[in-house]
Design a protein around this motif. Structure first.
Motif, PDB file in Angstrom:
ATOM      1  N   ASP A  89       7.984   7.498  13.825  1.00  0.00           N
ATOM      2  CA  ASP A  89       8.002   8.955  13.869  1.00  0.00           C
ATOM      3  C   ASP A  89       6.750   9.412  14.621  1.00  0.00           C
ATOM      4  N   GLU A  90       6.652  10.711  14.882  1.00  0.00           N
ATOM      5  CA  GLU A  90       5.490  11.185  15.653  1.00  0.00           C
ATOM      6  C   GLU A  90       4.154  10.834  15.002  1.00  0.00           C
ATOM      7  N   ASP A  91       4.129  10.807  13.660  1.00  0.00           N
ATOM      8  CA  ASP A  91       2.861  10.532  12.970  1.00  0.00           C
ATOM      9  C   ASP A  91       2.649   9.037  12.704  1.00  0.00           C
ATOM     10  N   GLY A  92       3.503   8.187  13.271  1.00  0.00           N
ATOM     11  CA  GLY A  92       3.323   6.737  13.114  1.00  0.00           C
ATOM     12  C   GLY A  92       4.095   6.149  11.941  1.00  0.00           C
ATOM     13  N   SER A 120      17.114  -3.488   7.708  1.00  0.00           N
ATOM     14  CA  SER A 120      16.122  -2.838   8.569  1.00  0.00           C
ATOM     15  C   SER A 120      14.745  -2.974   7.922  1.00  0.00           C
ATOM     16  N   THR A 121      13.704  -2.929   8.762  1.00  0.00           N
ATOM     17  CA  THR A 121      12.340  -2.948   8.230  1.00  0.00           C
ATOM     18  C   THR A 121      12.001  -1.543   7.750  1.00  0.00           C
ATOM     19  N   VAL A 122      11.801  -1.413   6.447  1.00  0.00           N
ATOM     20  CA  VAL A 122      11.612  -0.067   5.882  1.00  0.00           C
ATOM     21  C   VAL A 122      10.422  -0.042   4.921  1.00  0.00           C
ATOM     22  N   PRO A 123       9.704   1.087   4.860  1.00  0.00           N
ATOM     23  CA  PRO A 123       8.529   1.167   3.986  1.00  0.00           C
ATOM     24  C   PRO A 123       8.883   0.999   2.509  1.00  0.00           C
ATOM     25  N   VAL A 124       7.878   0.601   1.765  1.00  0.00           N
ATOM     26  CA  VAL A 124       8.048   0.441   0.318  1.00  0.00           C
ATOM     27  C   VAL A 124       8.568   1.760  -0.269  1.00  0.00           C
ATOM     28  N   GLY A 125       9.600   1.648  -1.067  1.00  0.00           N
ATOM     29  CA  GLY A 125      10.171   2.841  -1.695  1.00  0.00           C
ATOM     30  C   GLY A 125      11.451   3.306  -1.017  1.00  0.00           C
ATOM     31  N   THR A 126      11.799   2.683   0.133  1.00  0.00           N
ATOM     32  CA  THR A 126      12.990   3.147   0.861  1.00  0.00           C
ATOM     33  C   THR A 126      14.272   2.833   0.091  1.00  0.00           C
ATOM     34  N   ALA A 127      14.298   1.704  -0.608  1.00  0.00           N
ATOM     35  CA  ALA A 127      15.523   1.368  -1.352  1.00  0.00           C
ATOM     36  C   ALA A 127      15.851   2.493  -2.332  1.00  0.00           C
ATOM     37  N   ASP A 128      14.800   3.086  -2.917  1.00  0.00           N
ATOM     38  CA  ASP A 128      15.052   4.201  -3.849  1.00  0.00           C
ATOM     39  C   ASP A 128      15.673   5.383  -3.112  1.00  0.00           C
ATOM     40  N   LYS A 209      10.421  -3.677  -4.224  1.00  0.00           N
ATOM     41  CA  LYS A 209       9.224  -3.180  -3.510  1.00  0.00           C
ATOM     42  C   LYS A 209       8.432  -4.337  -2.909  1.00  0.00           C
ATOM     43  N   SER A 210       8.347  -5.439  -3.625  1.00  0.00           N
ATOM     44  CA  SER A 210       7.608  -6.594  -3.084  1.00  0.00           C
ATOM     45  C   SER A 210       8.309  -7.129  -1.838  1.00  0.00           C
ATOM     46  N   ALA A 211       9.650  -7.120  -1.857  1.00  0.00           N
ATOM     47  CA  ALA A 211      10.397  -7.595  -0.683  1.00  0.00           C
ATOM     48  C   ALA A 211      10.127  -6.678   0.502  1.00  0.00           C
ATOM     49  N   GLU A 212      10.134  -5.373   0.248  1.00  0.00           N
ATOM     50  CA  GLU A 212       9.873  -4.418   1.336  1.00  0.00           C
ATOM     51  C   GLU A 212       8.473  -4.641   1.920  1.00  0.00           C
ATOM     52  N   LEU A 213       7.502  -4.870   1.034  1.00  0.00           N
ATOM     53  CA  LEU A 213       6.123  -5.044   1.510  1.00  0.00           C
ATOM     54  C   LEU A 213       5.930  -6.392   2.206  1.00  0.00           C
ATOM     55  N   THR A 214       6.677  -7.407   1.768  1.00  0.00           N
ATOM     56  CA  THR A 214       6.539  -8.746   2.370  1.00  0.00           C
ATOM     57  C   THR A 214       6.770  -8.687   3.875  1.00  0.00           C
ATOM     58  N   LYS A 215       7.790  -7.944   4.287  1.00  0.00           N
ATOM     59  CA  LYS A 215       8.107  -7.867   5.720  1.00  0.00           C
ATOM     60  C   LYS A 215       6.938  -7.258   6.507  1.00  0.00           C
ATOM     61  N   ALA A 278       3.274   1.843  10.755  1.00  0.00           N
ATOM     62  CA  ALA A 278       3.961   2.359   9.560  1.00  0.00           C
ATOM     63  C   ALA A 278       3.268   1.875   8.282  1.00  0.00           C
ATOM     64  N   LEU A 279       2.770   0.634   8.288  1.00  0.00           N
ATOM     65  CA  LEU A 279       2.098   0.114   7.093  1.00  0.00           C
ATOM     66  C   LEU A 279       0.792   0.880   6.857  1.00  0.00           C
ATOM     67  N   SER A 280       0.096   1.126   7.949  1.00  0.00           N
ATOM     68  CA  SER A 280      -1.150   1.869   7.847  1.00  0.00           C
ATOM     69  C   SER A 280      -0.870   3.284   7.310  1.00  0.00           C
ATOM     70  N   LYS A 281       0.245   3.875   7.782  1.00  0.00           N
ATOM     71  CA  LYS A 281       0.621   5.226   7.331  1.00  0.00           C
ATOM     72  C   LYS A 281       0.970   5.215   5.836  1.00  0.00           C
ATOM     73  N   THR A 282       1.706   4.196   5.411  1.00  0.00           N
ATOM     74  CA  THR A 282       2.050   4.089   3.987  1.00  0.00           C
ATOM     75  C   THR A 282       0.779   4.072   3.151  1.00  0.00           C
ATOM     76  N   ALA A 283      -0.208   3.258   3.599  1.00  0.00           N
ATOM     77  CA  ALA A 283      -1.459   3.152   2.842  1.00  0.00           C
ATOM     78  C   ALA A 283      -2.155   4.510   2.785  1.00  0.00           C
ATOM     79  N   LYS A 284      -2.176   5.206   3.919  1.00  0.00           N
ATOM     80  CA  LYS A 284      -2.847   6.526   3.953  1.00  0.00           C
ATOM     81  C   LYS A 284      -2.160   7.490   2.983  1.00  0.00           C
ATOM     82  N   GLU A 285      -0.830   7.405   2.924  1.00  0.00           N
ATOM     83  CA  GLU A 285      -0.103   8.282   1.990  1.00  0.00           C
ATOM     84  C   GLU A 285      -0.513   8.010   0.544  1.00  0.00           C
ATOM     85  N   HIS A 286      -1.003   6.784   0.305  1.00  0.00           N
ATOM     86  CA  HIS A 286      -1.445   6.430  -1.047  1.00  0.00           C
ATOM     87  C   HIS A 286      -2.970   6.519  -1.174  1.00  0.00           C
TER      88      HIS A 286
END
Ligand code: NAD
Length: 454
Positions: A89-92, A120-128, A209-215, A278-286
């Motif tokens: 996305d525009e914000d990474g 697909s490669t998706v951020p932690v929480g996408t399955a929810d 969530k661990s599976a999502e983060l593993t990728k 995207a991983l860096s963005k996920t961390a920033k969101e947290h």
């Protein structure tokens, strides 16, 4: 087993073909009618070694079909793989619009229980989010929300060796919910992947969530190794060391290993750039900064310019009237994928400085033409400065230097006599360290590698 693959791109097509190869009955859906038309008329819209033959074989056996029909795709598979794109996305962050749209389509049409697999490669929480989108659609239709269970099964294949990687994976990661539906889903996934585990068990079962983060962790680690080696290569240039000797010296340490220690023009492709960001963005969101990954990204951005820097150092900033041959356009060998390919930056920068570029790539030229049209949108004069030719030697005619960007096997041992004859000056800028500087010196070629003290 009856399986639907939603999204027939690099991952979806390979997943579909390889699961069909194991005897499953596969329905591949895509919303792009052109892609489906190509597939239904016997073609393959992407280049991936071994894929065309596998698709042909399984289509002929009636185990593999391609369609744009969403309702039919949902009706077909008890297991529904979501393998659509997750571009930045525009914000990474990862843009999940295609994943959520695919999920909604399942919720709109499902009438029997489904296992939904996030491939697909998706951020932690996408399955929810996928689960919520499906349930919302099921509720609108007054159907039981327990009809579907979402599994995370990230894909680790490498483009260029995707079929081989899928058929003989290092590991299979399956993340399931700890519910009755989740346990049933886990059992179905175990059955589906059983043929891939015959030699030895390769599956790691874990929570979603661990599976999502593993990728993301895997891609981030690989990207880190590349940026680390690129920084060291740039230092090697400055201090007079040879990064190839250093690579072997550290790779021999079993704790480090040789894999992914090559320096070059920076990583590209559809995965590392977007996944690191995207991983860096996920961390920033947290509320956390992943400082190492932010540096990995910054180093990679700079590295895409390293060849241009070397060219400028040799010829000066103004390259008007000069012509460069470019070998390799794809972001890596054995693929036609041009997404985030360093060649695109290098071409732009050479043209910006007034140079002409004559490029050759064994398979990526059609895709490259399409990408260059986009890159030079609004600059038709710039686009006119780039041409492509059908063989590597023809690209060299009258050029001031050869620039190597992708390490296709065909470039490893060229006829150097001919290379020297065709170039107006025997100069090579090698972004992949394909040749030995001492051998180049003996031939009388002025050679610039990455981190090879020049
Ligand atoms: P891609 O762009 O090649 O393919 C995605 C396909 O999905 C496209 O053909 C698109 O038309 C289709 N699509 C989009 N929305 C759809 C919908 N709602 N229904 C049906 N089809 C739809 O992408 P890709 O390279 O195959 O990547 C897919 C995912 O797999 C991404 O998340 C990526 O990060 C991940 N992944 C990619 C690789 C790789 O090497 N390419 C490796 C591992 C994981």
């Amino acid at each position: 087993m009856k399986v639907t693959i939603i999204g027939s791109g690099y991952v979806g097509l390979v997943t579909g073909a390889c699961l069909a190869e194991q005897g499953n009955n596969i329905f591949c859906l895509d919303l792009d009618p052109k892609k489906i038309e190509i597939l239904n008329s016997g073609g393959v819209p992407i280049y991936e070694p071994g894929l065309k033959e596998m698709i042909e074989r399984n289509r002929a056996a009636g185990r593999l079909q391609f369609s744009t029909d969403i309702a039919a795709s949902v009706a077909h598979g008890d297991i529904q793989f979501i393998a659509v794109g997750t571009p930045p996305d525009e914000d990474g962050s990862a843009d999940l619009q295609y994943v959520v749209a695919a999920a909604r389509n399942i919720g709109r049409h499902a009438t029997t229980p489904k296992v939904i697999v996030d491939k697909s490669t998706v951020p932690v929480g996408t399955a929810d989010k996928v689960s919520a989108a499906i349930k919302e659609e099921l509720e609108k239709r007054k159907l039981s929300v327990d009809l579907c269970s979402v599994v995370s099964n990230p894909e680790f294949l490498k483009e260029g060796a995707a079929v081989e990687d899928f058929m003989r994976p290092d590991r299979i990661v399956i993340g399931t919910e700890n519910t009755a539906a989740g346990l049933r889903a886990k059992e179905q996934m175990r059955k589906l992947y059983a043929p891939f585990n015959r030699h030895h068990e390769r599956t790691y079962y874990m929570d979603v969530k661990s599976a999502e983060l593993t990728k993301y962790a895997a891609n981030a680690m690989l990207a880190t190794r590349i940026s680390f080696m690129n920084e060291l290569a740039n230092l090697a240039d400055l201090v007079g060391a040879d990064i190839e000797a250093v690579r072997q010296g550290i790779g021999s340490d079993s704790r480090i290993g040789y894999g992914f220690l090559y320096s070059g023009t920076g990583y590209g492709g559809s995965c590392f750039p977007k996944d690191v960001s995207a991983l860096s963005k996920t961390a920033k969101e947290h509320g956390r900064d992943l400082k190492i990954l932010d540096a990995v990204e910054a180093v990679n951005e700079l590295q895409k310019y390293i060849l241009v820097e070397k060219i400028e150092k040799r010829f000066g900033k103004d390259l008007k009237g000069m012509k460069f041959a470019l070998w390799g356009l794809a972001f890596k060998p054995n693929t036609d994928d041009m997404r985030e390919a360093p060649s695109r930056v290098i071409i732009q920068e050479l043209v910006k400085r007034g140079a002409l570029v004559v490029a050759y790539d064994p398979v990526a030229m059609p895709e490259a033409k399409h990408c260059l049209d986009l890159d030079f949108k609004g600059n038709p004069d710039g686009l006119k400065k780039v041409s492509m030719v059908e063989n590597p030697l023809a690209a060299l005619d009258g050029c001031d230097a050869l620039v190597i960007v992708t390490e296709w096997k065909a470039f490893h041992s060229p006829d150097f006599e001919q290379v020297m004859q065709k170039l107006t000056r025997p100069i090579i800028f090698d972004g992949r360290n394909l040749y030995e500087p001492s051998a180049m010196q003996e031939l009388g070629i002025e050679y610039y590698g990455i981190g090879r003290h020049n």
